[in-house]
Motif scaffolding. Sequence first.
Motif, PDB file in Angstrom:
ATOM      1  N   GLY A  71      32.800  -4.419  27.346  1.00 53.61           N
ATOM      2  CA  GLY A  71      32.703  -5.312  28.495  1.00 53.61           C
ATOM      3  C   GLY A  71      31.666  -6.387  28.216  1.00 53.61           C
ATOM      4  O   GLY A  71      31.623  -6.960  27.126  1.00 53.61           O
ATOM      5  N   ALA A 125      34.202  -2.942  34.056  1.00 53.28           N
ATOM      6  CA  ALA A 125      34.099  -3.903  35.151  1.00 53.28           C
ATOM      7  C   ALA A 125      32.773  -3.759  35.902  1.00 53.28           C
ATOM      8  O   ALA A 125      32.267  -4.735  36.471  1.00 53.28           O
ATOM      9  CB  ALA A 125      35.272  -3.723  36.114  1.00 53.28           C
ATOM     10  N   ALA A 126      32.202  -2.553  35.900  1.00 54.11           N
ATOM     11  CA  ALA A 126      30.970  -2.304  36.651  1.00 54.11           C
ATOM     12  C   ALA A 126      29.714  -2.592  35.847  1.00 54.11           C
ATOM     13  O   ALA A 126      28.615  -2.648  36.401  1.00 54.11           O
ATOM     14  CB  ALA A 126      30.932  -0.850  37.122  1.00 54.11           C
ATOM     15  N   ALA A 141      38.274   1.121  32.082  1.00 61.12           N
ATOM     16  CA  ALA A 141      38.429  -0.196  32.705  1.00 61.12           C
ATOM     17  C   ALA A 141      37.456  -0.342  33.868  1.00 61.12           C
ATOM     18  O   ALA A 141      36.821  -1.392  34.043  1.00 61.12           O
ATOM     19  CB  ALA A 141      39.861  -0.385  33.178  1.00 61.12           C
ATOM     20  N   ALA A 142      37.310   0.716  34.667  1.00 63.92           N
ATOM     21  CA  ALA A 142      36.392   0.678  35.805  1.00 63.92           C
ATOM     22  C   ALA A 142      34.941   0.580  35.338  1.00 63.92           C
ATOM     23  O   ALA A 142      34.130  -0.162  35.916  1.00 63.92           O
ATOM     24  CB  ALA A 142      36.583   1.923  36.671  1.00 63.92           C
TER      25      ALA A 142
END
Length: 226
Positions: A158, A114-115, A110-111
């Motif tokens: 993403g 998002a990045a 998830a991180a």
Amino acid sequence: MPSFSPDALWSTLTASDSQAGSRRLCVALSGGLDSTVLLEALCRVRDRLPADGLRAIHVHHGLHADADDWASHCEALCARLGVPLAVIRVDARPAPGESPEARAREVRYAALAAALAADEALLTAHHADDQLETVLIQLLRGAGVAGLAAMPAAASFGPGRHLRPLLGFTRAELAEWARTEGLSGWIEDPANEELRYARNHLRSEVLPALRAHWPGAAAAVGRSAR
């Protein structure tokens, strides 16, 4: 000579993503052998990428007493290579009854998603032995065809792509290249030795016996997954 090389990496990378030479690449860097080799090899072919086309991300899970040291190690590695690094801190503590492995993986991805920038590709260092483990775990869980396909070499992720350019190489081949290049000092996560985790038990107790009879198991299972 090891079969892994920066040129071999570039060939597998461009085979899985025709735009690899024109998009920005972001390496998920744990600081272990696999991601260290991936980043080091990419730096040897950095001239084939756009300007400022390579960076790295280290996810700080905060689950181990040495987590700060691991982040510092990744910072020093990237400083030596001249690669921009982002360190992302997350809370990966599992809820009661939740798998620590599953929680850490969920939070980490998830991180990373998002990045990721638009049309940027995240590169992870999953190799042929990881694929073998994943297929066997999925089989033992009773997965269907989609599950047994395990980890794809390329997928949407993403706002960009997720590429696994090392799936065609074994960990032994990566280690041999690291040895010939004089690389050392990568992180050894002690959690990888905890046999209460299914993947670690499979890696330590089952796969050595399997490889003794079927040395080409990783390559064969990789073909089945593809």
